[in-house]
Design a protein around this motif. Sequence first.
Motif, PDB file in Angstrom:
ATOM      1  N   CYS A 141      -9.116  30.080  15.126  1.00 36.57           N
ATOM      2  CA  CYS A 141     -10.579  30.080  15.165  1.00 36.57           C
ATOM      3  C   CYS A 141     -11.183  31.387  14.638  1.00 36.57           C
ATOM      4  O   CYS A 141     -12.363  31.663  14.886  1.00 36.57           O
ATOM      5  CB  CYS A 141     -11.065  29.808  16.590  1.00 36.57           C
ATOM      6  SG  CYS A 141     -10.667  28.153  17.178  1.00 36.57           S
ATOM      7  N   GLY A 142     -10.413  32.165  13.923  1.00 37.60           N
ATOM      8  CA  GLY A 142     -10.912  33.434  13.382  1.00 37.60           C
ATOM      9  C   GLY A 142     -12.152  33.254  12.520  1.00 37.60           C
ATOM     10  O   GLY A 142     -13.095  34.055  12.595  1.00 37.60           O
ATOM     11  N   TYR A 170      -6.555  10.494  18.231  1.00 37.98           N
ATOM     12  CA  TYR A 170      -7.933  10.092  17.952  1.00 37.98           C
ATOM     13  C   TYR A 170      -8.505  10.784  16.706  1.00 37.98           C
ATOM     14  O   TYR A 170      -9.656  10.562  16.355  1.00 37.98           O
ATOM     15  CB  TYR A 170      -8.824  10.369  19.170  1.00 37.98           C
ATOM     16  CG  TYR A 170      -8.414   9.548  20.367  1.00 37.98           C
ATOM     17  CD1 TYR A 170      -8.832   8.226  20.498  1.00 37.98           C
ATOM     18  CD2 TYR A 170      -7.584  10.081  21.351  1.00 37.98           C
ATOM     19  CE1 TYR A 170      -8.438   7.455  21.587  1.00 37.98           C
ATOM     20  CE2 TYR A 170      -7.180   9.320  22.442  1.00 37.98           C
ATOM     21  CZ  TYR A 170      -7.607   8.012  22.550  1.00 37.98           C
ATOM     22  OH  TYR A 170      -7.213   7.241  23.629  1.00 37.98           O
ATOM     23  N   VAL A 171      -7.685  11.584  16.029  1.00 37.84           N
ATOM     24  CA  VAL A 171      -8.135  12.316  14.838  1.00 37.84           C
ATOM     25  C   VAL A 171      -8.270  11.374  13.646  1.00 37.84           C
ATOM     26  O   VAL A 171      -7.424  10.516  13.407  1.00 37.84           O
ATOM     27  CB  VAL A 171      -7.150  13.460  14.488  1.00 37.84           C
ATOM     28  CG1 VAL A 171      -7.330  13.939  13.055  1.00 37.84           C
ATOM     29  CG2 VAL A 171      -7.336  14.624  15.436  1.00 37.84           C
ATOM     30  N   ILE A 172      -9.355  11.578  12.917  1.00 41.67           N
ATOM     31  CA  ILE A 172      -9.540  10.929  11.616  1.00 41.67           C
ATOM     32  C   ILE A 172      -9.875  12.039  10.628  1.00 41.67           C
ATOM     33  O   ILE A 172     -10.135  13.176  11.026  1.00 41.67           O
ATOM     34  CB  ILE A 172     -10.653   9.854  11.651  1.00 41.67           C
ATOM     35  CG1 ILE A 172     -12.006  10.467  12.052  1.00 41.67           C
ATOM     36  CG2 ILE A 172     -10.256   8.720  12.601  1.00 41.67           C
ATOM     37  CD1 ILE A 172     -13.185   9.494  11.948  1.00 41.67           C
ATOM     38  N   THR A 228     -15.626  24.070   7.187  1.00 40.22           N
ATOM     39  CA  THR A 228     -15.274  24.170   5.772  1.00 40.22           C
ATOM     40  C   THR A 228     -14.100  25.124   5.569  1.00 40.22           C
ATOM     41  O   THR A 228     -13.377  25.007   4.592  1.00 40.22           O
ATOM     42  CB  THR A 228     -16.472  24.628   4.917  1.00 40.22           C
ATOM     43  OG1 THR A 228     -16.926  25.895   5.397  1.00 40.22           O
ATOM     44  CG2 THR A 228     -17.598  23.622   4.962  1.00 40.22           C
ATOM     45  N   LYS A 229     -13.907  26.040   6.495  1.00 44.46           N
ATOM     46  CA  LYS A 229     -12.796  26.999   6.408  1.00 44.46           C
ATOM     47  C   LYS A 229     -11.563  26.508   7.170  1.00 44.46           C
ATOM     48  O   LYS A 229     -10.468  26.515   6.639  1.00 44.46           O
ATOM     49  CB  LYS A 229     -13.216  28.364   6.971  1.00 44.46           C
ATOM     50  CG  LYS A 229     -14.349  29.004   6.231  1.00 44.46           C
ATOM     51  CD  LYS A 229     -13.843  30.007   5.260  1.00 44.46           C
ATOM     52  CE  LYS A 229     -15.034  30.716   4.641  1.00 44.46           C
ATOM     53  NZ  LYS A 229     -14.673  31.789   3.832  1.00 44.46           N
ATOM     54  N   CYS A 230     -11.732  26.112   8.427  1.00 40.16           N
ATOM     55  CA  CYS A 230     -10.570  25.783   9.272  1.00 40.16           C
ATOM     56  C   CYS A 230     -10.130  24.330   9.134  1.00 40.16           C
ATOM     57  O   CYS A 230      -9.022  23.976   9.525  1.00 40.16           O
ATOM     58  CB  CYS A 230     -10.861  26.105  10.726  1.00 40.16           C
ATOM     59  SG  CYS A 230     -12.019  24.954  11.517  1.00 40.16           S
ATOM     60  N   LYS A 231     -11.009  23.471   8.641  1.00 38.16           N
ATOM     61  CA  LYS A 231     -10.734  22.037   8.459  1.00 38.16           C
ATOM     62  C   LYS A 231     -10.497  21.296   9.768  1.00 38.16           C
ATOM     63  O   LYS A 231      -9.940  20.211   9.786  1.00 38.16           O
ATOM     64  CB  LYS A 231      -9.540  21.808   7.523  1.00 38.16           C
ATOM     65  CG  LYS A 231      -9.607  22.541   6.204  1.00 38.16           C
ATOM     66  CD  LYS A 231     -10.733  22.060   5.348  1.00 38.16           C
ATOM     67  CE  LYS A 231     -10.693  22.708   3.973  1.00 38.16           C
ATOM     68  NZ  LYS A 231     -11.966  22.776   3.330  1.00 38.16           N
ATOM     69  N   GLY A 232     -10.887  21.910  10.904  1.00 44.52           N
ATOM     70  CA  GLY A 232     -10.710  21.262  12.202  1.00 44.52           C
ATOM     71  C   GLY A 232      -9.276  21.265  12.688  1.00 44.52           C
ATOM     72  O   GLY A 232      -8.842  20.359  13.394  1.00 44.52           O
ATOM     73  N   ILE A 233      -8.554  22.304  12.341  1.00 51.12           N
ATOM     74  CA  ILE A 233      -7.126  22.391  12.670  1.00 51.12           C
ATOM     75  C   ILE A 233      -6.867  22.362  14.174  1.00 51.12           C
ATOM     76  O   ILE A 233      -5.777  21.996  14.617  1.00 51.12           O
ATOM     77  CB  ILE A 233      -6.481  23.635  12.003  1.00 51.12           C
ATOM     78  CG1 ILE A 233      -4.959  23.550  12.027  1.00 51.12           C
ATOM     79  CG2 ILE A 233      -6.965  24.912  12.647  1.00 51.12           C
ATOM     80  CD1 ILE A 233      -4.386  22.514  11.113  1.00 51.12           C
ATOM     81  N   CYS A 234      -7.866  22.689  14.999  1.00 55.94           N
ATOM     82  CA  CYS A 234      -7.674  22.683  16.464  1.00 55.94           C
ATOM     83  C   CYS A 234      -7.354  21.283  16.976  1.00 55.94           C
ATOM     84  O   CYS A 234      -6.771  21.142  18.053  1.00 55.94           O
ATOM     85  CB  CYS A 234      -8.889  23.267  17.183  1.00 55.94           C
ATOM     86  SG  CYS A 234     -10.418  22.363  16.923  1.00 55.94           S
ATOM     87  N   CYS A 235      -7.696  20.252  16.226  1.00 54.77           N
ATOM     88  CA  CYS A 235      -7.392  18.872  16.626  1.00 54.77           C
ATOM     89  C   CYS A 235      -5.998  18.441  16.184  1.00 54.77           C
ATOM     90  O   CYS A 235      -5.563  17.329  16.477  1.00 54.77           O
ATOM     91  CB  CYS A 235      -8.424  17.911  16.032  1.00 54.77           C
ATOM     92  SG  CYS A 235     -10.099  18.217  16.588  1.00 54.77           S
ATOM     93  N   GLY A 268     -11.162  15.708   3.919  1.00 53.40           N
ATOM     94  CA  GLY A 268     -10.155  16.723   4.210  1.00 53.40           C
ATOM     95  C   GLY A 268     -10.384  17.501   5.493  1.00 53.40           C
ATOM     96  O   GLY A 268      -9.672  18.456   5.782  1.00 53.40           O
ATOM     97  N   ILE A 269     -11.390  17.126   6.280  1.00 50.88           N
ATOM     98  CA  ILE A 269     -11.703  17.808   7.532  1.00 50.88           C
ATOM     99  C   ILE A 269     -11.471  16.834   8.683  1.00 50.88           C
ATOM    100  O   ILE A 269     -11.871  15.665   8.606  1.00 50.88           O
ATOM    101  CB  ILE A 269     -13.168  18.307   7.533  1.00 50.88           C
ATOM    102  CG1 ILE A 269     -13.360  19.343   6.424  1.00 50.88           C
ATOM    103  CG2 ILE A 269     -13.546  18.886   8.889  1.00 50.88           C
ATOM    104  CD1 ILE A 269     -14.798  19.789   6.228  1.00 50.88           C
TER     105      ILE A 269
END
Length: 188
Positions: free
Chosen positions: A146-147, A93-95, A23-30, A99-100
């Motif tokens: 990832c903070g 492969y990201v979907i 909910t915070k990072c929105k999966g930005i690592c992908c 918003g995540i």
Amino acid sequence: MIEVGNVLVHEDLIKNEFVCNLTKCKGICCVEGDSGAPLLASEKAILEEIYPKVKPYLTEKGIKAIEEQGTSVVDMDGDLTTTCVDVNQECAYVIWENGITKCGIEKAYEEGAVDWKKPISCHLYPIRTTHYPEFDVLNYDRWHICGDACTFGKELGIPVYKFLKDPLIRTYGEKWFEDLENTIAAEH
């Protein structure tokens, strides 16, 4: 380092807390990074095999990237990785759901279209594995994005290795994970 079977586990996986907080990072690592997710050689064949079943779950630009570059690529460092939409952009492969980011492979897995969840490097993140002929080394990969996961992990009191119990069992088996927990209990 803690030795469990033929795996060396860095103490940081025990001493640091981590729980993904999407909910915070929105999966930005992908999305961020200089290449796709690391792949094992065996995963290249899996991606090629399951792509037709995963394709309906992917975005148009993800499909375009895969069909132009392949289901996996060798990055500028010579490492096998997932395909990216463009240089320094999201994994093909990201979907997105609400918003995540989410993995299209994992979505296909959840819906029963494939029986493979996703690349193990994605499932294990923030653990990064270095494979040697006779042993593996598990390290904690600290990344500023990832903070929020570190903060959330501290709030919940969940160390990295416990957060990643399922992918660790997927990789090394239940007995190995039990041995890890017993070794940690004996040493700490």
